[in-house]
Design an enzyme around this catalytic site. Structure first.
Site, PDB file in Angstrom:
ATOM      1  N   TYR A 101       0.652  -1.049  -0.386  1.00 52.43           N
ATOM      2  CA  TYR A 101      -0.073  -0.109  -0.301  1.00 52.43           C
ATOM      3  C   TYR A 101       0.944   0.939  -0.295  1.00 52.43           C
ATOM      4  O   TYR A 101       0.173   2.471  -0.309  1.00 52.43           O
ATOM      5  CB  TYR A 101      -0.964   0.215   1.486  1.00 52.43           C
ATOM      6  N   ASP A 104     -26.217  -3.013  -4.471  1.00 49.69           N
ATOM      7  CA  ASP A 104     -27.734  -1.981  -4.162  1.00 49.69           C
ATOM      8  C   ASP A 104     -27.396  -0.785  -3.736  1.00 49.69           C
ATOM      9  O   ASP A 104     -28.566  -0.473  -4.144  1.00 49.69           O
ATOM     10  CB  ASP A 104     -28.268  -3.033  -2.911  1.00 49.69           C
ATOM     11  N   HIS A 123      -8.704   0.644  -6.555  1.00 44.03           N
ATOM     12  CA  HIS A 123      -7.656  -0.022  -5.806  1.00 44.03           C
ATOM     13  C   HIS A 123      -6.151   0.088  -5.807  1.00 44.03           C
ATOM     14  O   HIS A 123      -5.837   0.225  -6.641  1.00 44.03           O
ATOM     15  CB  HIS A 123      -8.365  -1.659  -5.783  1.00 44.03           C
ATOM     16  N   LEU A 124      -5.537   0.606  -4.465  1.00 46.44           N
ATOM     17  CA  LEU A 124      -4.349   1.322  -4.874  1.00 46.44           C
ATOM     18  C   LEU A 124      -3.188  -0.141  -5.290  1.00 46.44           C
ATOM     19  O   LEU A 124      -2.521  -0.004  -5.687  1.00 46.44           O
ATOM     20  CB  LEU A 124      -4.099   1.546  -3.196  1.00 46.44           C
ATOM     21  N   SER A 125      -4.210  -1.809  -4.492  1.00 48.55           N
ATOM     22  CA  SER A 125      -3.378  -2.781  -4.974  1.00 48.55           C
ATOM     23  C   SER A 125      -3.077  -2.919  -6.496  1.00 48.55           C
ATOM     24  O   SER A 125      -4.954  -3.263  -6.995  1.00 48.55           O
ATOM     25  CB  SER A 125      -3.095  -3.786  -3.534  1.00 48.55           C
TER      26      SER A 125
HETATM   27  C1  DQA Z   1      -7.726  -2.484  -1.453  1.00 43.88           C
HETATM   28  C2  DQA Z   1      -7.159  -4.023  -2.261  1.00 43.88           C
HETATM   29  C3  DQA Z   1      -8.760  -4.667  -0.961  1.00 43.88           C
HETATM   30  O1  DQA Z   1      -8.750  -6.052  -1.372  1.00 43.88           O
HETATM   31  C4  DQA Z   1      -8.203  -4.483   0.718  1.00 43.88           C
HETATM   32  O2  DQA Z   1      -8.733  -5.945   0.948  1.00 43.88           O
HETATM   33  C5  DQA Z   1      -8.144  -3.357   1.026  1.00 43.88           C
HETATM   34  C6  DQA Z   1      -7.397  -2.362   0.446  1.00 43.88           C
HETATM   35  C7  DQA Z   1      -7.000  -2.046  -2.735  1.00 43.88           C
HETATM   36  O3  DQA Z   1      -7.219  -1.106  -2.055  1.00 43.88           O
HETATM   37  O4  DQA Z   1      -5.742  -2.148  -2.940  1.00 43.88           O
HETATM   38  O5  DQA Z   1      -8.310  -2.539   2.222  1.00 43.88           O
HETATM   39  O6  DQA Z   1      -8.756  -2.231  -1.561  1.00 43.88           O
END
Ligand code: DQA
Length: 146
Positions: A24, A88, A101-103
């Site tokens: 992250y 929903d 998503h960051l990752s």
């Molecule tokens: C996340 C990816 C998710 O799988 C993980 O549970 C997170 C962060 C991301 O930003 O990469 O909490 O959403």
């Protein structure tokens, strides 16, 4: 002209700086939001932020998001992979949304390849770190002017 974006961070994002730095990046949520705010200003967008570790609160925020937003950016954290109520609730908002998503969730554990938001967002950005939010804002800007 539409320009109001709400960024909704979900579960565990408030503790971003205490999560694995190799995944992250080690930055705090405050720092991340400063960067997103700057990206927004560069694109002429007004950005507000919300974070919660409580699914019901997150859902309620989605219900009322249309009162003060033209578009949404969602990073629901692990809820992404199992919290179907979010899908929903996003539909209730009636707003264009981008999933971020960051990752790179698709190259991590198998459970992260499921997204409850699949098919209800205009775009999905993953694995680009904070820059992904710039891309998401650009997608929304395009949707606002379409
Ligand atoms: C996340 C990816 C998710 O799988 C993980 O549970 C997170 C962060 C991301 O930003 O990469 O909490 O959403």
């Amino acid at each position: 002209m539409k320009n109001r974006v709400t960024v909704l961070h979900g579960i565990n994002l408030g503790a971003l700086d205490r999560r694995p730095a190799e995944i992250y990046g080690g930055l705090s949520l405050v720092r991340l939001e400063q960067q997103i705010g700057r990206f927004g200003r560069e694109l002429g967008l007004e950005v507000r932020f919300f974070q919660s570790d409580f699914e019901g609160e997150y859902v309620q925020e989605l219900h009322k998001a249309g009162d003060f937003s033209d578009g949404l950016i969602l990073n629901p954290g692990a809820w992404t992979h199992y919290a179907w109520a979010l899908r929903d609730a996003l539909e209730v908002s009636g707003l264009p949304a981008v999933e971020v998503h960051l990752s790179d969730v698709d190259s991590r554990e198998a459970f992260r390849r499921v997204s409850v938001l699949e098919g209800v967002c205009i775009a999905r950005v993953a694995g680009k770190g904070p820059e992904g939010y710039r891309d998401a804002l650009a997608h929304l800007k395009e949707a606002f002017t379409a």
